[in-house]
Design a protein around this motif. Structure first.
Motif, PDB file in Angstrom:
ATOM      1  N   ARG A 268       0.820  -1.211   0.000  1.00  0.00           N
ATOM      2  CA  ARG A 268       0.000   0.000   0.000  1.00  0.00           C
ATOM      3  C   ARG A 268       0.857   1.266   0.000  1.00  0.00           C
ATOM      4  NH1 ARG A 268      -5.655  -0.945  -0.630  1.00  0.00           N
ATOM      5  NH2 ARG A 268      -5.922  -3.152  -0.142  1.00  0.00           N
ATOM      6  N   PHE A 269       1.985   1.208   0.692  1.00  0.00           N
ATOM      7  CA  PHE A 269       2.909   2.348   0.676  1.00  0.00           C
ATOM      8  C   PHE A 269       3.414   2.583  -0.742  1.00  0.00           C
ATOM      9  CE2 PHE A 269       6.674   4.830   1.315  1.00  0.00           C
ATOM     10  CZ  PHE A 269       6.453   5.548   2.472  1.00  0.00           C
ATOM     11  N   ALA A 270       3.753   1.501  -1.422  1.00  0.00           N
ATOM     12  CA  ALA A 270       4.228   1.602  -2.800  1.00  0.00           C
ATOM     13  C   ALA A 270       3.160   2.211  -3.698  1.00  0.00           C
ATOM     14  CB  ALA A 270       4.636   0.222  -3.310  1.00  0.00           C
ATOM     15  N   ASN A 271       1.934   1.723  -3.576  1.00  0.00           N
ATOM     16  CA  ASN A 271       0.841   2.268  -4.379  1.00  0.00           C
ATOM     17  C   ASN A 271       0.603   3.736  -4.055  1.00  0.00           C
ATOM     18  OD1 ASN A 271      -1.621   1.756  -6.183  1.00  0.00           O
ATOM     19  ND2 ASN A 271      -2.585   2.526  -4.325  1.00  0.00           N
ATOM     20  N   GLY A 272       0.692   4.068  -2.763  1.00  0.00           N
ATOM     21  CA  GLY A 272       0.476   5.445  -2.342  1.00  0.00           C
ATOM     22  C   GLY A 272       1.517   6.415  -2.881  1.00  0.00           C
ATOM     23  N   MET A 273       2.703   5.937  -3.169  1.00  0.00           N
ATOM     24  CA  MET A 273       3.755   6.796  -3.702  1.00  0.00           C
ATOM     25  C   MET A 273       3.378   7.392  -5.054  1.00  0.00           C
ATOM     26  SD  MET A 273       7.207   4.610  -2.794  1.00  0.00           S
ATOM     27  CE  MET A 273       8.264   5.777  -3.679  1.00  0.00           C
ATOM     28  N   VAL A 274       2.606   6.656  -5.845  1.00  0.00           N
ATOM     29  CA  VAL A 274       2.373   7.079  -7.229  1.00  0.00           C
ATOM     30  C   VAL A 274       0.894   7.173  -7.606  1.00  0.00           C
ATOM     31  CG1 VAL A 274       4.585   6.234  -8.075  1.00  0.00           C
ATOM     32  CG2 VAL A 274       2.654   4.658  -7.961  1.00  0.00           C
ATOM     33  N   TYR A 275       0.000   6.796  -6.713  1.00  0.00           N
ATOM     34  CA  TYR A 275      -1.429   6.739  -7.028  1.00  0.00           C
ATOM     35  C   TYR A 275      -1.947   8.065  -7.573  1.00  0.00           C
ATOM     36  CZ  TYR A 275      -6.428   5.791  -6.230  1.00  0.00           C
ATOM     37  OH  TYR A 275      -7.781   5.619  -6.377  1.00  0.00           O
ATOM     38  N   VAL A 276      -1.572   9.177  -6.929  1.00  0.00           N
ATOM     39  CA  VAL A 276      -2.080  10.485  -7.362  1.00  0.00           C
ATOM     40  C   VAL A 276      -1.497  10.914  -8.702  1.00  0.00           C
ATOM     41  CG1 VAL A 276      -2.608  11.337  -5.054  1.00  0.00           C
ATOM     42  CG2 VAL A 276      -0.303  11.650  -5.977  1.00  0.00           C
TER      43      VAL A 276
END
Length: 449
Positions: A268-276
């Motif tokens: 989830r941290f990884a996804n959160g890095m680039v989601y936006v």
């Protein structure tokens, strides 16, 4: 086919037989989810149009993570104290106000965060720590999020309470299924509606139209739930027992959950890095539009809405079949599938050729990450002792969400230096989380048919 048709008819009969309060809640949830899905995924693009850079967009993502992590508890406590009807009315008005603040975001001015960063050489690579240029933050965007997320996050506890008090215990799962179905349907239709508007208007004008429509949906839903919701069954709860309760829950978390929690948090941290930045990559980095029969040419902004709809359509199609499959193969392989999709999608997207069909296939692939959600929830609550499932689940998500809060800011700082580096780093972090889960995560025998 007959079984499927019979199951659909049965679900519809159960749905329309539900108590009126759940139906009112479901419709309100659809309206608010529609408004939020029409707008939230495009806000980073809106920020870019207003002059914000990668660091500011990353800070917005982190602020959103913080709001999502912090809001549910006080929102639930407030709804317990003043009743679900009044609480959801207040939260609905706040969300409507949030869409309007976004609509007039330019009127609120900007805030400049000074440069805080340096570069270091690591194994021959130039790594940026922090950010080297001042970050211009549109104040209205951040202020709008404080309000816009109110019904979605502050109202989480109230929505659960309404379903619980409105239906009999044997109908509880159906009640939650109905509200979730409406919410997911909005996830599908919201981006398509946004794409339709952006087909007619250029982005800056079109997104303001979308925000006005979202505000209208929010106001209508607020009035609907206030007028039609029966508050006579509302119960008022007690005050919070103290921070010691949270600490006790953290200490009593089952040991079997720890590998899952670590792997999940990294993914989830990884996804959160680039989601936006997904919308930025599609509309500005790759600049991919599409030509659709009977519709004509879609701009990159409009096509992004179509891609989100493709992603959610796949999610809706696969969740139930994969959940059934998990009974045969176990929960762990299905959860690992979801983690794997989360992990590899960023690097696949950033290095994708600027081709509409390729992006459609990628976002369809991304929809598979939702396949593991039911199994993931089962794996979280599986080791909990009887009567403690709610506390275990709450503690698990509290820990995960708090750790993930800074991910977007970190991703934004790296993206400002190199989009490829940000997305590549995200995939690397996600793969580490997947590997740790595969190596140490536990299966629960009772979950396997």
């Amino acid at each position: 086919m007959d079984d499927a048709d019979g199951g659909l008819r049965s679900l519809l009969r159960q749905f329309f037989a539900l108590e009126g309060d759940v139906l009112v809640l479901s419709v309100a949830m659809f309206a608010f989810s529609l408004g939020f899905q029409m707008t939230s995924r495009y806000v980073p693009r809106y920020m870019s149009v207003l002059g914000a850079g990668a660091v500011a967009i990353g800070l917005f993502g982190t602020f959103g993570n913080l709001v999502s992590a912090v809001y549910p508890y006080p929102g639930g406590a407030l709804s317990d104290r003043i009743g679900s009807r009044l609480a959801l009315t207040l939260f609905g008005l706040a969300s409507t106000a949030g869409f309007l603040v976004w609509l007039f975001a330019e009127s609120f001015g900007t805030l400049t965060v000074p440069a805080v960063g340096t570069t270091v050489d690591l194994a021959g690579y130039r790594i940026v720590v922090g950010w080297l240029d001042p970050a211009v933050l549109p104040v209205g965007i951040f202020l709008g999020l404080v309000f816009a997320q109110a019904w979605k996050s502050l109202g989480l506890g109230a929505t659960f309470a309404i379903v619980k008090q409105a239906v009999t215990p044997d109908q509880l799962a159906t009640g939650f299924a109905s509200t979730e179905t409406f919410r997911r349907l909005a996830f599908l239709l919201g981006p398509l509606l946004a794409a339709g508007v952006l087909t007619v208007f250029a982005f800056e004008t079109g997104f303001r139209v979308i925000l006005a429509v979202a505000a209208a949906f929010g106001l209508a839903a607020t009035l609907l739930q206030y007028v039609l919701y029966d508050a006579s069954e509302d119960t008022l709860g007690k005050s919070f027992g103290g921070v010691s309760t949270v600490i006790e829950d953290l200490r009593s978390m089952p040991e079997e959950l720890r590998p899952l929690l670590v792997g999940d948090t990294l993914v989830r941290f990884a996804n959160g890095m680039v989601y936006v930045f997904f919308v930025i990559v599609v509309t500005e980095f790759l600049e991919v539009g599409a030509t659709v029969p009977l519709v004509g040419h879609l701009s990159p902004d409009a096509y992004f809405g179509v891609l989100l709809a493709v992603e959610m359509a796949v999610a809706l199609l696969v969740m139930v079949p994969v959940s059934r499959l998990s009974r045969r193969v176990g929960l762990k392989p299905v959860v690992a599938l979801g983690f794997a999709v989360y992990a590899v999608f960023p690097v696949l997207l950033i290095y994708a050729p600027p081709n509409a069909a390729v992006l459609a296939a990628l976002f369809a692939f991304s929809g598979l990450r939702f396949a593991g959600l039911p199994a993931h929830k089962a794996l979280v609550v599986g080791p909990a002792e009887a009567g403690s499932g709610g506390r275990v689940t709450g503690t698990y998500y509290l820990l995960r969400n708090v750790v993930v809060v800074p991910s977007a800011a970190i991703g934004g700082a790296i993206y400002a230096f190199s989009p490829e580096a940000a997305f590549g780093t995200a995939t690397a972090v996600g793969l580490v989380g997947l590997a740790l889960f595969l190596a140490f995560g536990e299966e629960f025998e009772q979950a396997v048919a």
